[in-house]
Design an enzyme around this catalytic site. Structure first.
Site, PDB file in Angstrom:
ATOM      1  N   ASN A   1      58.540  -5.498  36.630  1.00 21.30           N
ATOM      2  CA  ASN A   1      58.799  -5.823  38.031  1.00 21.30           C
ATOM      3  C   ASN A   1      59.127  -7.310  38.157  1.00 21.30           C
ATOM      4  O   ASN A   1      59.203  -8.036  37.158  1.00 21.30           O
ATOM      5  CB  ASN A   1      57.601  -5.431  38.909  1.00 21.30           C
ATOM      6  CG  ASN A   1      56.319  -6.164  38.530  1.00 21.30           C
ATOM      7  OD1 ASN A   1      56.349  -7.204  37.880  1.00 21.30           O
ATOM      8  ND2 ASN A   1      55.185  -5.615  38.931  1.00 21.30           N
TER       9      ASN A   1
ATOM     10  N   ASP B   1      56.445   7.306  38.676  1.00 23.81           N
ATOM     11  CA  ASP B   1      55.811   5.992  38.803  1.00 23.81           C
ATOM     12  C   ASP B   1      56.652   5.069  39.681  1.00 23.81           C
ATOM     13  O   ASP B   1      56.118   4.269  40.454  1.00 23.81           O
ATOM     14  CB  ASP B   1      55.609   5.376  37.424  1.00 23.81           C
ATOM     15  CG  ASP B   1      54.966   3.996  37.491  1.00 23.81           C
ATOM     16  OD1 ASP B   1      53.758   3.927  37.747  1.00 23.81           O
ATOM     17  OD2 ASP B   1      55.690   3.001  37.312  1.00 23.81           O
TER      18      ASP B   1
END
EC number: 3.1.2.2
Length: 351
Positions: free
Chosen positions: A36, A226
């Site tokens: 991320n 996810d």
């Protein structure tokens, strides 16, 4: 990415048995597209690596004797905790071993360790247990028998049988109560409500998502699940979020090439520092009019919110509005308290 796989021993293959000490190992460096914006590796990326290792070792074992050739398909992943975050530039070490085999399924246990290649520091990040079933290459709807496993201790077989019976019962119970449909939200509600953060992803299953035999890799499905759960968590708390754990992922049916899958996520429960998100995967065989839309997979993901320094932050409390949302909140609270009690029991010193 470079994947370094260690082959199974030829002696074990010729005998048609597999001792629990024989396994698979892989190494993979974590790159920016695996993480991320804060540099933490996506939980889905790690789940995909875990599944790849499990698929290789279970498929090899299921083809270790003369007979009909097969491919191992993922049926279930037991609860998986993310013990420590992994970051860009670290090397993931993935090791897998077969620990039990029933007549028609294989249990694989996988460990993931991260390595800082600058300092040499290593830490355990994940432990996972996966169950596979061997599907015939001639007919992927046909489940074949699994070659036997040789155990180093007699107790290992009995312990494995207990785990097998427990997961079999739970899978049946989950499938029985798993008919709920997540309806699209046209007008999201107020912040901290279920409808405000609810998210969906629609994906056309292509050849790159599938095995050579035309159905989706379990790891691909888990990574998409996810991703959706992460969007729900980020929308709810608007901070950096990471996967803390995944409750058992059940694969109820295969997803074939050409299907359109809808991955839906919704917040079910929040504690002071964690969020539980239910993720459902529905498959629509658009090129096959004979088959209707069906539930393919389901799981609960738990996320935590982190500060810029990587410290846990308080989570905004979920505001359930409808009776169904309130019911799911209480069910999520029950799972949270049960797991909390289990962790406390494991950490208490033995008398």
């Amino acid at each position: 990415m470079l994947m370094l796989w260690r082959a199974l021993s030829l002696q074990a293959l010729r005998k048609g048995v597999l001792d629990t000490c024989v396994g698979e190992k892989a190494k993979q460096i974590m790159r920016p597209d695996d993480a991320n914006v804060a540099g933490n590796v996506h939980g889905g990326t790690i789940l995909k690596m875990i599944e790849e290792a499990g698929a290789i070792i279970s498929t090899r074992h299921c083809n270790s004797q003369n007979g009909e050739r097969c491919v191992a398909a993922l049926a279930r992943v037991e609860r998986t905790d993310f013990l420590s975050p992994m970051c860009i530039g670290e090397v993931a070490h993935v090791s897998a071993e077969i620990t039990y085999a029933s007549k028609h399924s294989v249990e694989v246990q996988v460990h993931v360790t991260s390595e800082n290649i600058l300092t040499g520091t290593k830490k355990l990040t994940n432990k996972a247990t996966l169950w596979y079933v061997p599907l015939s290459l001639k007919n992927v709807d046909k489940v074949l028998e699994v070659p036997p496993v040789v155990y180093s201790r007699q107790e290992q077989e009995e312990e494995g049988r207990k785990r097998y019976e427990a997961q079999k019962l739970e899978r049946m119970e989950t499938k029985w109560r798993n008919g709920d449909i997540v309806q699209p939200v046209l007008n999201p509600g107020k912040p901290n409500t279920v409808s405000y953060s609810q998210s969906s992803l629609i994906h056309l299953v292509g050849p790159s998502d599938c095995t050579l035999h035309g159905f989706v890799h379990g790891g691909v499905t888990m990574k998409l699940m996810d991703e959706v759960a992460g969007i729900v968590a980020a929308r709810h708390c608007k901070t950096n979020i990471v996967t803390a754990s995944v409750d058992a992922i059940n694969f109820h049916d295969k997803i074939r090439k050409g299907c359109v899958i809808t991955i839906s996520g919704r917040m079910t429960f929040t504690s002071n520092k964690s969020m539980e998100i239910e993720v459902l995967v529905d498959a629509d065989p658009v090129v096959d009019n004979s088959q209707k839309r069906y539930r393919a997979a389901s799981a609960f993901f738990t996320y935590v919110s982190l500060s810029q320094e990587g410290k846990p932050l308080p989570v905004p409390q979920l505001v359930p509005e409808t009776e169904d949302e309130k019911k799911r909140f209480e069910e999520g609270k029950g799972r949270y308290l049960q797991m909390k009690a289990k962790r406390q029991g494991q950490t208490e010193p033995q008398a």
